[in-house]
Design an enzyme around this catalytic site. Structure first.
Site, PDB file in Angstrom:
ATOM      1  CD  GLN A 107     -17.789 -18.386  50.827  1.00  0.00           C
ATOM      2  OE1 GLN A 107     -16.737 -18.545  50.026  1.00  0.00           O
ATOM      3  NE2 GLN A 107     -18.185 -17.237  50.804  1.00  0.00           N
ATOM      4  CG  HIS A 133     -11.046 -14.464  51.617  1.00  0.00           C
ATOM      5  ND1 HIS A 133     -11.292 -13.229  52.075  1.00  0.00           N
ATOM      6  CD2 HIS A 133     -12.163 -15.212  51.454  1.00  0.00           C
ATOM      7  CE1 HIS A 133     -12.687 -13.130  52.355  1.00  0.00           C
ATOM      8  NE2 HIS A 133     -13.362 -14.339  51.804  1.00  0.00           N
ATOM      9  CD  GLU A 134     -12.518 -17.828  48.641  1.00  0.00           C
ATOM     10  OE1 GLU A 134     -13.500 -18.599  49.176  1.00  0.00           O
ATOM     11  OE2 GLU A 134     -13.057 -16.629  48.462  1.00  0.00           O
ATOM     12  CG  HIS A 194     -14.550 -19.162  53.449  1.00  0.00           C
ATOM     13  ND1 HIS A 194     -15.452 -18.837  54.195  1.00  0.00           N
ATOM     14  CD2 HIS A 194     -14.335 -18.180  52.696  1.00  0.00           C
ATOM     15  CE1 HIS A 194     -15.792 -17.795  53.950  1.00  0.00           C
ATOM     16  NE2 HIS A 194     -15.183 -17.448  52.920  1.00  0.00           N
TER      17      HIS A 194
END
Length: 195
Positions: A50, A147-148, A151
């Site tokens: 990100q 969630h992370e 990524h």
């Protein structure tokens, strides 16, 4: 240092990230910058892709969730002060009931959707000092980690919603790619002219 958050559509968000070693250049500064960037954007988690880095690193601080009065006291306590750095994480197990929660993402501003995930996970990772750990988490902490973790596997929460929901958010996702979204934090958009 506040880093620009990479917006939806950037190829780095689709990469399966590489493991790193303790010799990774400026690792301590990178971790510190990621926390600072996450706090500035009022996030509870931020993964390296990100901020444009295709490495297996993410940071989490679930403290903002601990104020949710809809949660049981025990979960509020678990969330309060839960701050961790995950390096070279590997998901070992996801189990228990699958439950829905309305998720958002700093790379996908102004889009929130219900995502269904397992309630309990077992994950192996190194902390910021490269001490290997294997831990079990549940509830909202597990959800933020999942969630992370997604990524660093090149998966976004929007991949986990129904095809109907995907059609409904298509225009919003295009607006993010074109830089037409205006979050309260610094972003880098993939299609924006003159970036």
């Amino acid at each position: 240092m506040i880093l620009p958050i990479v917006g939806y559509g950037d190829p780095v968000l689709r990469k399966v990230c590489e493991e790193i070693t303790p010799e990774y250049p400026d690792l301590k500064a990178t971790v510190a910058n990621m926390y600072e960037t996450m706090y500035k954007a009022f996030g509870v988690g931020l993964a390296a892709p990100q901020v444009g880095l295709p490495i297996r690193l993410f940071v989490i601080d679930t403290t903002p969730f601990s104020d949710d009065e809809g949660l049981e006291k025990e979960e509020q306590e678990q969330l309060k002060g839960f701050k961790r750095t995950f390096i070279n994480a590997k998901m070992l197990n996801e189990e228990g009931e699958i439950w829905g929660f309305n998720e958002g993402c700093l790379s996908i501003p102004e889009v929130r959707e219900d995502v269904y995930r397992h309630e309990k996970i077992t994950i192996q990772y190194c902390d910021e000092d490269f001490v290997m750990k294997t831990e079990v988490f549940d509830g909202l902490v597990a959800r933020v980690i999942q969630h992370e973790y997604d990524h660093i596997e090149g998966i976004l929460f929007t991949d986990l919603v129904s095809s109907l929901k995907k059609k409904l958010i298509k225009k919003k996702l295009q607006n993010i790619m074109d830089g037409k979204t205006r979050p309260d934090y610094k972003m880098k958009f993939c299609n924006k002219k003159g970036r």
